[in-house]
Design a protein around this motif. Sequence first.
Motif, mmCIF file in Angstrom:
data_model
loop_
_atom_site.group_PDB
_atom_site.id
_atom_site.type_symbol
_atom_site.label_atom_id
_atom_site.label_comp_id
_atom_site.label_asym_id
_atom_site.label_seq_id
_atom_site.Cartn_x
_atom_site.Cartn_y
_atom_site.Cartn_z
ATOM 1 N N PHE A 89 25.905 -1.966 19.734
ATOM 2 C CA PHE A 89 24.447 -1.921 19.858
ATOM 3 C C PHE A 89 23.970 -0.569 19.334
ATOM 4 N N HIS A 90 22.946 -0.584 18.474
ATOM 5 C CA HIS A 90 22.402 0.663 17.938
ATOM 6 C C HIS A 90 20.894 0.670 18.111
ATOM 7 N N GLN A 91 20.388 1.791 18.619
ATOM 8 C CA GLN A 91 18.955 1.966 18.799
ATOM 9 C C GLN A 91 18.483 3.145 17.952
ATOM 10 N N THR A 92 17.421 2.911 17.180
ATOM 11 C CA THR A 92 16.814 3.962 16.372
ATOM 12 C C THR A 92 15.385 4.187 16.841
ATOM 13 N N GLN A 93 15.078 5.409 17.249
ATOM 14 C CA GLN A 93 13.731 5.775 17.692
ATOM 15 C C GLN A 93 12.950 6.231 16.476
ATOM 16 N N ILE A 94 12.165 5.321 15.890
ATOM 17 C CA ILE A 94 11.450 5.618 14.652
ATOM 18 C C ILE A 94 10.317 6.604 14.907
#
Length: 203
Positions: A89-94
Amino acid sequence: YTERYLFGASINTAFGRASASGQWPQANASQVRLSASYARYAVGDKLMGASGRLYVGAQLASSNYVIENIDDHDELTLTLCHTVNVFAFHQTQISSRNRLELSLSFPLAGFIKRGNYDGGINQDFEEQFEAGIFHLLFDDSHFSAVSPLALPDLRVDFIRTIGSKTDLLINYKFNYMKNKTIAPVRFYSNTLSVGIRFNFNKT
């Protein structure tokens, strides 16, 4: 999820007409997938100014497919896969309001069952159905290694905060299944959905 670990469970269903080739050019397809995932934080990253977090772990999944011949409603094939998967799982805070989440799983091994039903010919199928859902899911299944490319599952979520406790979600999901026993079958599924999420515990 937290900064150290992630736990999630999901139920996904899909029903409808399938664009098919081969012995069943017209088919109805049903898909039910249940999963439970656990992963721990692995590494942080930064891409074009956006910070990201990667979690890696394992997943238990039950992926069930039924393909029915439209011209003969007493004829169908089912593929049932109860597997242990590698999960990421990967989360990117744009930005402060926008983030991108990606999850991907590949199977390693599990109990696999493939069967056909053709009217009253397949008595074993009818007996398992009458005995209950557990028998239908697991009787005549076999444990084996599973090719990671035979049953991948990909989900991409774009999440935008639109209120103090409300998010807008745009979701894309890709699912693929390949089974070569009996008559070979390959199943592709692409889903795009939009929704609103309410976060009752968000401050």
